[in-house]
Design a protein around this motif. Structure first.
Motif, PDB file in Angstrom:
ATOM      1  N   GLY A   1      28.802 -12.152  36.802  1.00  0.00           N
ATOM      2  CA  GLY A   1      27.818 -12.361  35.743  1.00  0.00           C
ATOM      3  C   GLY A   1      26.723 -13.330  36.127  1.00  0.00           C
ATOM      4  N   GLY A   2      27.096 -14.410  36.818  1.00  0.00           N
ATOM      5  CA  GLY A   2      26.098 -15.378  37.230  1.00  0.00           C
ATOM      6  C   GLY A   2      25.103 -14.800  38.221  1.00  0.00           C
ATOM      7  N   SER A   3      25.596 -14.000  39.160  1.00  0.00           N
ATOM      8  CA  SER A   3      24.708 -13.373  40.139  1.00  0.00           C
ATOM      9  C   SER A   3      23.785 -12.366  39.461  1.00  0.00           C
ATOM     10  CB  SER A   3      25.529 -12.695  41.231  1.00  0.00           C
ATOM     11  OG  SER A   3      26.308 -13.639  41.940  1.00  0.00           O
ATOM     12  N   ALA A   4      24.317 -11.627  38.480  1.00  0.00           N
ATOM     13  CA  ALA A   4      23.480 -10.661  37.757  1.00  0.00           C
ATOM     14  C   ALA A   4      22.402 -11.378  36.953  1.00  0.00           C
ATOM     15  CB  ALA A   4      24.349  -9.808  36.843  1.00  0.00           C
ATOM     16  N   GLY A   5      22.764 -12.446  36.252  1.00  0.00           N
ATOM     17  CA  GLY A   5      21.769 -13.196  35.486  1.00  0.00           C
ATOM     18  C   GLY A   5      20.715 -13.817  36.370  1.00  0.00           C
ATOM     19  N   ALA A   6      21.138 -14.366  37.511  1.00  0.00           N
ATOM     20  CA  ALA A   6      20.170 -14.950  38.438  1.00  0.00           C
ATOM     21  C   ALA A   6      19.260 -13.877  39.027  1.00  0.00           C
ATOM     22  CB  ALA A   6      20.903 -15.693  39.553  1.00  0.00           C
TER      23      ALA A   6
ATOM     24  N   LEU B   1      28.202  -4.573  33.226  1.00  0.00           N
ATOM     25  CA  LEU B   1      28.974  -5.051  34.368  1.00  0.00           C
ATOM     26  C   LEU B   1      30.350  -5.549  33.952  1.00  0.00           C
ATOM     27  CD1 LEU B   1      26.198  -6.975  36.344  1.00  0.00           C
ATOM     28  CD2 LEU B   1      27.242  -4.785  36.938  1.00  0.00           C
ATOM     29  N   GLY B   2      30.428  -6.261  32.826  1.00  0.00           N
ATOM     30  CA  GLY B   2      31.715  -6.770  32.372  1.00  0.00           C
ATOM     31  C   GLY B   2      32.683  -5.661  32.030  1.00  0.00           C
ATOM     32  N   ALA B   3      32.203  -4.675  31.273  1.00  0.00           N
ATOM     33  CA  ALA B   3      33.072  -3.550  30.918  1.00  0.00           C
ATOM     34  C   ALA B   3      33.458  -2.754  32.156  1.00  0.00           C
ATOM     35  CB  ALA B   3      32.364  -2.653  29.908  1.00  0.00           C
ATOM     36  N   GLY B   4      32.510  -2.559  33.068  1.00  0.00           N
ATOM     37  CA  GLY B   4      32.813  -1.816  34.285  1.00  0.00           C
ATOM     38  C   GLY B   4      33.792  -2.534  35.180  1.00  0.00           C
ATOM     39  N   ALA B   5      33.607  -3.845  35.355  1.00  0.00           N
ATOM     40  CA  ALA B   5      34.514  -4.611  36.205  1.00  0.00           C
ATOM     41  C   ALA B   5      35.918  -4.650  35.623  1.00  0.00           C
ATOM     42  CB  ALA B   5      33.983  -6.036  36.380  1.00  0.00           C
ATOM     43  N   ARG B   6      36.021  -4.839  34.323  1.00  0.00           N
ATOM     44  CA  ARG B   6      37.346  -4.867  33.696  1.00  0.00           C
ATOM     45  C   ARG B   6      38.061  -3.531  33.898  1.00  0.00           C
ATOM     46  NH1 ARG B   6      40.352  -7.571  29.865  1.00  0.00           N
ATOM     47  NH2 ARG B   6      41.770  -6.243  28.705  1.00  0.00           N
ATOM     48  N   SER B   7      37.356  -2.437  33.677  1.00  0.00           N
ATOM     49  CA  SER B   7      37.959  -1.115  33.866  1.00  0.00           C
ATOM     50  C   SER B   7      38.347  -0.882  35.325  1.00  0.00           C
ATOM     51  CB  SER B   7      36.975  -0.038  33.395  1.00  0.00           C
ATOM     52  OG  SER B   7      37.483   1.247  33.629  1.00  0.00           O
ATOM     53  N   LEU B   8      37.481  -1.305  36.238  1.00  0.00           N
ATOM     54  CA  LEU B   8      37.758  -1.134  37.665  1.00  0.00           C
ATOM     55  C   LEU B   8      38.994  -1.910  38.076  1.00  0.00           C
ATOM     56  CD1 LEU B   8      36.650  -0.086  40.455  1.00  0.00           C
ATOM     57  CD2 LEU B   8      35.549  -2.340  40.649  1.00  0.00           C
ATOM     58  N   TRP B   9      39.094  -3.162  37.651  1.00  0.00           N
ATOM     59  CA  TRP B   9      40.225  -3.997  38.050  1.00  0.00           C
ATOM     60  C   TRP B   9      41.526  -3.514  37.428  1.00  0.00           C
ATOM     61  CZ3 TRP B   9      36.909  -8.921  36.903  1.00  0.00           C
ATOM     62  CH2 TRP B   9      36.009  -9.113  37.963  1.00  0.00           C
TER      63      TRP B   9
ATOM     64  N   VAL C   1      26.097  -9.363  45.948  1.00  0.00           N
ATOM     65  CA  VAL C   1      27.266  -9.953  45.279  1.00  0.00           C
ATOM     66  C   VAL C   1      27.672  -9.120  44.064  1.00  0.00           C
ATOM     67  CG1 VAL C   1      28.114 -11.984  44.035  1.00  0.00           C
ATOM     68  CG2 VAL C   1      26.729 -12.276  46.091  1.00  0.00           C
ATOM     69  N   VAL C   2      26.680  -8.683  43.286  1.00  0.00           N
ATOM     70  CA  VAL C   2      26.962  -7.882  42.089  1.00  0.00           C
ATOM     71  C   VAL C   2      27.693  -6.590  42.455  1.00  0.00           C
ATOM     72  CG1 VAL C   2      25.888  -6.537  40.243  1.00  0.00           C
ATOM     73  CG2 VAL C   2      25.069  -8.843  40.750  1.00  0.00           C
ATOM     74  N   ILE C   3      27.328  -5.990  43.571  1.00  0.00           N
ATOM     75  CA  ILE C   3      27.946  -4.718  43.964  1.00  0.00           C
ATOM     76  C   ILE C   3      29.281  -4.933  44.666  1.00  0.00           C
ATOM     77  CG2 ILE C   3      27.681  -2.689  45.446  1.00  0.00           C
ATOM     78  CD1 ILE C   3      24.635  -2.962  44.998  1.00  0.00           C
ATOM     79  N   LEU C   4      29.316  -5.875  45.617  1.00  0.00           N
ATOM     80  CA  LEU C   4      30.481  -5.986  46.496  1.00  0.00           C
ATOM     81  C   LEU C   4      31.603  -6.871  45.936  1.00  0.00           C
ATOM     82  CD1 LEU C   4      28.735  -6.290  49.983  1.00  0.00           C
ATOM     83  CD2 LEU C   4      29.904  -4.311  48.994  1.00  0.00           C
ATOM     84  N   LYS C   5      31.261  -7.932  45.186  1.00  0.00           N
ATOM     85  CA  LYS C   5      32.308  -8.866  44.736  1.00  0.00           C
ATOM     86  C   LYS C   5      33.354  -8.182  43.853  1.00  0.00           C
ATOM     87  CE  LYS C   5      34.193 -12.895  44.719  1.00  0.00           C
ATOM     88  NZ  LYS C   5      34.782 -13.419  45.971  1.00  0.00           N
ATOM     89  N   PRO C   6      32.967  -7.438  42.808  1.00  0.00           N
ATOM     90  CA  PRO C   6      34.005  -6.778  42.002  1.00  0.00           C
ATOM     91  C   PRO C   6      34.778  -5.721  42.778  1.00  0.00           C
ATOM     92  CG  PRO C   6      31.819  -6.076  41.313  1.00  0.00           C
ATOM     93  CD  PRO C   6      31.623  -7.214  42.253  1.00  0.00           C
TER      94      PRO C   6
END
Length: 393
Positions: A311-316, A213-221, A283-288
Motif C-alpha cells: 500500500g505504501g509503494s502504491a500511494g507513493a 490491491l488490498g482485495a487482490g493481495a488478500r485473495s492471492l495470499w 514493488v507493487v507487482i513483485l512484493k505480493p
C-alpha cells in the motif's frame, strides 16, 4: 528478536552495518541471489522436522479454544524455536513478515504465566491475546496499534469489550520496555507539512488503487496458503526455490528481500523521478507475488509488513506520478494513506490498519484523520461482497 534479526542479516549477507537493503546492495551478486535460498532451505528443513513431530500451537488456536486447554498446551520451547525460524527466514531475505515471531513468543509466555497463576479459561485467553498484541507493539514501537491488533484481530467478538482494558496497558508496558532498544523513536522519521488541497484530492485515486490491491493481495495470499506444498521433503526445496526467486529479483530492487518494512521506508522518502516511479511499480507487482510464493512453499510468517509495503509503494507511486505531472502533493502522506488502507483490507481490521501505520511515523493528527476516512471506506467497499454473500446464504 531485533538483535537476532540483525545477526542473521550479517550472517547471510556478510555486511555488518546498515539496513537490509544496504546490506543487500553491499553484498556480492552471488550472495544476494543465494542468501534467501539458503535461508529458506535451512528453515524449511527445520520446519519439516517440527511439523512432523507435532507442530506448534499458535496464538489464534489458544485464544479461540473456549475450554482454555489449548493455551495450557502451548509450551515455550516450540513457540520460541518457531519464532527463531521465522526471524531466520526474514533475515535471510525471504519475503514474509517477521511480526509473527514476537506475537507467538509473547503469547506462549502469557499462557505459561496464566497457567502458573491458575487463571480460568477466559482471563487466560484474554491475557494471551493481549500479550500477542504487545509483542507486535514492542517490535514496531506502536502501543495503540498493538492493542488494536489484540482486540480487533486476535480476540473473538465476545472478549473485546473487556479485553481492551487489558490490551492497552500491556501494550504500553511492552513498548516502554522496548525503548531500551529503540530509544522511543518512531519506526520511520518523516517530515510532513500541513494539509493542502492537492494532497487531499490525490487521496481519492490512492483509495481506489488501495482497495483493488488490498482485495487482490488478500485473495492471492489465501489461494497460495490454501494450496501450499505438503510438509514433506518438498518443504525445504520449495522455500529455497522461493528464496532463489526473491534473491534474483533483488538484483534489480534491493528493497524486495525481507518483510517489507524497508520497502515502506523507501516509499516514504521516494524522490520525484521516473526511475523511482518504476521502482515503486516493481514493488507493487513483485512484493505480493513473492510473498504469496513464499507462503505457498510452506513458510511461516506474517502479512502485516508485506501489506503496508504494498500500500505504501502504491500511494507513493501515485504521489510521484502526480508530482511529475506538475501537481505538487505530499509523497509521505499518500504513502501512509495507501499503507493503512491496504493493511486494513488484508487484515479486515480498519482500526488496527489505520492506527498501527500512523504510529509508525507519528504524523500530524490531520494525517490520522485522512487515513481513517480512506481505510474505513476501502474496508467497507471490499468487505461488502462477503457480507452480501453471508446475508443471502
Amino acid at each position: 528478536m531485533a538483535f537476532l534479526l540483525e545477526g542473521f542479516e550479517w550472517l547471510f549477507y556478510g555486511v555488518g552495518e546498515g539496513a537490509l537493503p544496504q546490506r543487500v546492495q553491499a553484498a556480492a551478486a552471488w550472495r544476494r541471489v543465494l542468501a534467501p535460498a539458503v535461508g529458506g532451505l535451512a528453515a524449511g528443513g527445520l520446519w519439516w522436522w517440527e511439523r512432523s513431530t507435532g507442530g506448534v500451537l499458535g496464538v489464534e488456536a489458544a485464544v479461540g479454544d473456549v475450554s482454555g486447554r489449548a493455551s495450557r498446551r502451548m509450551g515455550l520451547l516450540r513457540p520460541f524455536a518457531d519464532g527463531v525460524l521465522q526471524v531466520l527466514t526474514v533475515g535471510a531475505g525471504n519475503s514474509v513478515g517477521r511480526e509473527g515471531a514476537p506475537r507467538l513468543m509473547a503469547g506462549a509466555v502469557a499462557a505459561r504465566v496464566a497457567s502458573r497463576l491458575g487463571l480460568g479459561p477466559h482471563p487466560a485467553r484474554t491475557l494471551v491475546a493481549a500479550a500477542a498484541g504487545a509483542g507486535l507493539a514492542a517490535m514496531y514501537n506502536a502501543p495503540l496499534g498493538g492493542a488494536a491488533f489484540a482486540v480487533e484481530i486476535t480476540m473473538p467478538a465476545g472478549m473485546r469489550r473487556r479485553g481492551v482494558w487489558l490490551a492497552i496497558p500491556v501494550s504500553l508496558l511492552a513498548t516502554v520496555v522496548s525503548w531500551l532498544h529503540s530509544g522511543g523513536r518512531p519506526t520511520f522519521a518523516v517530515s510532513i507539512d500541513g494539509p493542502d488541497s492537492a494532497t487531499l484530492m490525490a487521496a481519492l485515486p490512492v483509495a481506489g488503487l488501495a482497495a483493488l490491491l488490498g482485495a487482490g493481495a488478500r485473495s492471492l495470499w489465501v489461494r497460495f496458503k490454501d494450496h501450499r506444498l505438503p510438509d514433506t521433503w518438498a518443504l525445504p526445496l520449495g522455500i529455497g526455490a522461493a528464496g532463489l526467486l526473491t534473491g534474483t529479483a533483488s538484483l534489480w530492487l534491493p528493497v524486495l528481500p525481507g518483510n517489507g518494512r524497508d520497502a515502506l521506508e523507501a516509499a516514504l522518502v521516494s524522490p520525484t523521478t521516473s526511475a523511482a516511479l518504476v521502482g515503486l511499480a516493481g514493488v507493487v507487482i513483485l512484493k505480493p507475488l513473492l510473498t504469496g510464493i513464499t507462503l505457498g512453499a510452506g513458510a511461516t510468517g506474517g502479512l502485516l509488513a508485506p501489506s503496508f509495503a504494498l500500500g505504501g509503494s502504491a500511494g507513493a507511486a501515485v504521489a510521484v506520478a502526480a508530482n511529475l505531472a506538475g501537481w505538487q502533493v505530499s509523497v509521505p502522506v499518500l504513502a501512509l494513506v495507501g499503507a493503512g488502507a491496504v493493511l486494513s483490507i488484508t487484515q479486515r481490521a480498519p482500526v488496527f490498519g489505520t492506527v498501527f501505520v500512523w504510529e509508525l511515523a507519528r504524523g500530524p493528527l490531520w494525517v490520522l484523520a485522512l487515513m481513517a476516512v480512506v481505510s474505513v471506506c476501502c474496508w467497507w467497499l471490499t468487505s461488502r461482497p462477503s457480507r452480501m454473500r453471508g446475508s443471502s446464504a
